[in-house]
Design an enzyme around this catalytic site. Structure first.
Site, PDB file in Angstrom:
ATOM      1  N   GLU A  46       1.033  -1.260  -0.217  1.00  0.00           N
ATOM      2  CA  GLU A  46       0.029  -0.004   0.072  1.00  0.00           C
ATOM      3  C   GLU A  46       0.671   1.336  -0.073  1.00  0.00           C
ATOM      4  O   GLU A  46       1.827   1.266   0.563  1.00  0.00           O
ATOM      5  CB  GLU A  46      -0.815   0.014   1.492  1.00  0.00           C
ATOM      6  CG  GLU A  46      -1.774   1.179   1.416  1.00  0.00           C
ATOM      7  CD  GLU A  46      -2.245   1.372   2.774  1.00  0.00           C
ATOM      8  OE1 GLU A  46      -1.703   0.629   3.975  1.00  0.00           O
ATOM      9  OE2 GLU A  46      -3.541   1.654   2.940  1.00  0.00           O
ATOM     10  N   ASN A 106      -6.987   5.898  -2.249  1.00  0.00           N
ATOM     11  CA  ASN A 106      -5.858   4.981  -1.676  1.00  0.00           C
ATOM     12  C   ASN A 106      -5.835   3.725  -2.789  1.00  0.00           C
ATOM     13  O   ASN A 106      -6.930   2.887  -2.446  1.00  0.00           O
ATOM     14  CB  ASN A 106      -5.956   4.689  -0.526  1.00  0.00           C
ATOM     15  CG  ASN A 106      -4.816   3.753   0.294  1.00  0.00           C
ATOM     16  OD1 ASN A 106      -3.973   3.292  -0.716  1.00  0.00           O
ATOM     17  ND2 ASN A 106      -4.686   3.823   1.444  1.00  0.00           N
ATOM     18  N   LYS A 123      -9.314   1.734  -2.408  1.00  0.00           N
ATOM     19  CA  LYS A 123      -9.686   1.083  -0.937  1.00  0.00           C
ATOM     20  C   LYS A 123     -10.996   1.472  -0.541  1.00  0.00           C
ATOM     21  O   LYS A 123     -11.306   2.690  -0.238  1.00  0.00           O
ATOM     22  CB  LYS A 123      -8.430   1.679   0.049  1.00  0.00           C
ATOM     23  CG  LYS A 123      -8.555   1.329   1.505  1.00  0.00           C
ATOM     24  CD  LYS A 123      -7.392   1.697   2.063  1.00  0.00           C
ATOM     25  CE  LYS A 123      -7.206   1.178   3.471  1.00  0.00           C
ATOM     26  NZ  LYS A 123      -5.896   1.410   4.264  1.00  0.00           N
ATOM     27  N   GLU A 142      -6.575   8.830   7.372  1.00  0.00           N
ATOM     28  CA  GLU A 142      -7.165   8.257   5.868  1.00  0.00           C
ATOM     29  C   GLU A 142      -8.395   8.837   5.732  1.00  0.00           C
ATOM     30  O   GLU A 142      -8.663   9.355   4.410  1.00  0.00           O
ATOM     31  CB  GLU A 142      -7.075   6.670   6.034  1.00  0.00           C
ATOM     32  CG  GLU A 142      -5.545   6.262   5.804  1.00  0.00           C
ATOM     33  CD  GLU A 142      -5.662   4.725   5.538  1.00  0.00           C
ATOM     34  OE1 GLU A 142      -6.146   4.520   4.397  1.00  0.00           O
ATOM     35  OE2 GLU A 142      -5.366   3.959   6.249  1.00  0.00           O
ATOM     36  N   CYS A 168      -4.723  -3.034   2.647  1.00  0.00           N
ATOM     37  CA  CYS A 168      -4.709  -2.774   4.157  1.00  0.00           C
ATOM     38  C   CYS A 168      -5.854  -3.328   4.798  1.00  0.00           C
ATOM     39  O   CYS A 168      -6.019  -4.376   5.077  1.00  0.00           O
ATOM     40  CB  CYS A 168      -4.109  -1.563   4.404  1.00  0.00           C
ATOM     41  SG  CYS A 168      -3.336  -1.458   6.094  1.00  0.00           S
ATOM     42  N   ASN A 193       0.016  -0.989   5.485  1.00  0.00           N
ATOM     43  CA  ASN A 193       1.023  -0.083   6.351  1.00  0.00           C
ATOM     44  C   ASN A 193       0.509  -0.035   7.703  1.00  0.00           C
ATOM     45  O   ASN A 193      -0.698   0.358   8.038  1.00  0.00           O
ATOM     46  CB  ASN A 193       0.999   1.346   5.917  1.00  0.00           C
ATOM     47  CG  ASN A 193       1.748   1.651   4.610  1.00  0.00           C
ATOM     48  OD1 ASN A 193       2.924   2.059   4.698  1.00  0.00           O
ATOM     49  ND2 ASN A 193       1.297   1.334   3.552  1.00  0.00           N
TER      50      ASN A 193
HETATM   51  N1  CDV Z   1      -3.176   1.479   6.474  1.00  0.00           N
HETATM   52  C1  CDV Z   1      -4.223   0.815   7.126  1.00  0.00           C
HETATM   53  O1  CDV Z   1      -5.436   0.501   6.742  1.00  0.00           O
HETATM   54  N2  CDV Z   1      -3.732   0.496   8.502  1.00  0.00           N
HETATM   55  C2  CDV Z   1      -4.666   0.004   9.290  1.00  0.00           C
HETATM   56  C3  CDV Z   1      -4.489   0.454  10.757  1.00  0.00           C
HETATM   57  C4  CDV Z   1      -5.910   0.832  11.330  1.00  0.00           C
HETATM   58  C5  CDV Z   1      -3.754  -0.357  11.627  1.00  0.00           C
HETATM   59  C6  CDV Z   1      -4.735  -1.609   9.306  1.00  0.00           C
HETATM   60  O2  CDV Z   1      -5.801  -2.099   9.272  1.00  0.00           O
HETATM   61  O3  CDV Z   1      -3.849  -2.158   9.228  1.00  0.00           O
END
Ligand code: CDV
Length: 309
Positions: A46, A106, A123, A142, A168, A193
């Site tokens: 990501e 995203n 996303k 975000e 993510c 991430n």
């Molecule tokens: N970049 C993300 O979406 N990170 C989220 C945060 C909330 C921890 C994740 O689900 O990993």
């Protein structure tokens, strides 16, 4: 046997000051390793091209927009697309997308082996908040910088199989996998991430967070009889640690490859797309076993409504 030699290209940290060109140079090193390993597909994380900027609270939109790409490929990423086409390797990578009409997403894209973008995903499940939150150990903005994806969860025929994408936080939601599962998805590629520390629960153990990182992907793979390639951006970005733990998971939900470091690291595994058939025709033969007359709440209601006392 329909083999896809998949490579998960985990990236180590990207600092705020790092240029796109410096990041792409690192991506090219991983691409060269993938070529050496005979990979068909390389999956990057990501927001591969920049630091995980939603941790920074910024009010000047011009400053925010510097983290976004207006076209893909562009001058910085063209060398990656060119070399991948030259090698005959398909790519998937995440980046912040600014559309011509001013929308921010995203985004993750998928190319075929000629470097042509054949799939785009934006996303859907945006975590975090949209205003500065002094209660958190770090920000996760975000919801400030992105709009929820507007493309749903499509799948694409490429590499002799059916592929889907997620980004993510999407990996934590069973709906993500099931919507693609209902389109016959055979491999889902995703990047993440994930901060090592829970911004709202600093005492949460790192190994519990890694357990959650893996269990959701393993369950999604098993319950939809598909492969999942789940790729981290990891390590310390300007004092903010991100977890590693990139994995490739088979259609039984078993981890078949796992990153050992929090740096740039390539995982390679031969993924037979025909290994998805048994699960899709037995335990998870949706047509025979699903009972959609009982699932209405899933799409009809967002939050929890408990029964009256
Ligand atoms: N970049 C993300 O979406 N990170 C989220 C945060 C909330 C921890 C994740 O689900 O990993």
């Amino acid at each position: 046997m329909r083999n896809v030699r998949a490579a998960a290209a985990q990236m180590g940290p990207i600092q705020k000051a790092d240029s796109r060109e410096a990041v792409v140079a690192r991506m090219l090193v991983l691409l060269d390793q993938a070529k050496e390993a005979g990979a068909d597909l390389v999956v990057y994380p990501e927001l591969t091209l920049t630091t995980f900027f939603p941790r920074w609270y910024v009010t000047d939109q011009d400053e925010v927009d510097q983290w976004f790409e207006r076209e893909m490929p562009n001058a910085a990423t063209e060398p990656l697309f060119d070399r991948a086409a030259d090698y005959g390797i398909a790519l998937s990578l995440g980046y912040a997308e600014l559309t011509e009409d001013g929308h921010h997403f995203n985004t993750q894209i998928l190319t075929d082996k000629t470097g042509k973008i054949i799939g785009k995903y934006r996303k859907v499940h945006l975590p975090g908040h949209d205003e500065y939150d002094p209660e958190r150990t770090h920000q996760h903005l975000e919801k400030r910088y992105f709009e929820p994806g507007d493309l749903g969860f499509p799948v694409w025929r490429v590499l002799d199989g059916i592929f889907g994408m997620a980004v993510c936080n999407d990996r934590r939601w069973p709906e993500t996998y099931r919507v693609m599962g209902l389109q016959g998805v055979e491999m889902i590629v995703l990047g993440y991430n994930t901060p090592t520390v829970n911004s709202q629960k600093a005492e949460e153990a790192g190994d519990l967070r890694m357990f959650h990182n893996h269990i959701v992907v393993q369950a999604g793979a098993y319950q939809n009889a598909c492969w999942v390639v789940s790729v981290a951006k990891a390590g310390d970005e300007d004092g903010h640690p991100l977890m590693g733990g990139s994995i490739i998971v088979n259609p039984d939900g078993v981890i078949v490859a796992q990153a050992k470091t929090e740096g740039d690291e390539l995982l390679v595994h031969d993924c037979d797309l025909d290994a998805t058939v048994f699960g899709k025709e037995t335990m998870f033969d949706f047509k025979r076993h699903r009972r959609i007359e009982h699932y209405g709440l899933i799409t009809g209601q967002t939050g929890v409504i408990p029964p009256a006392e």
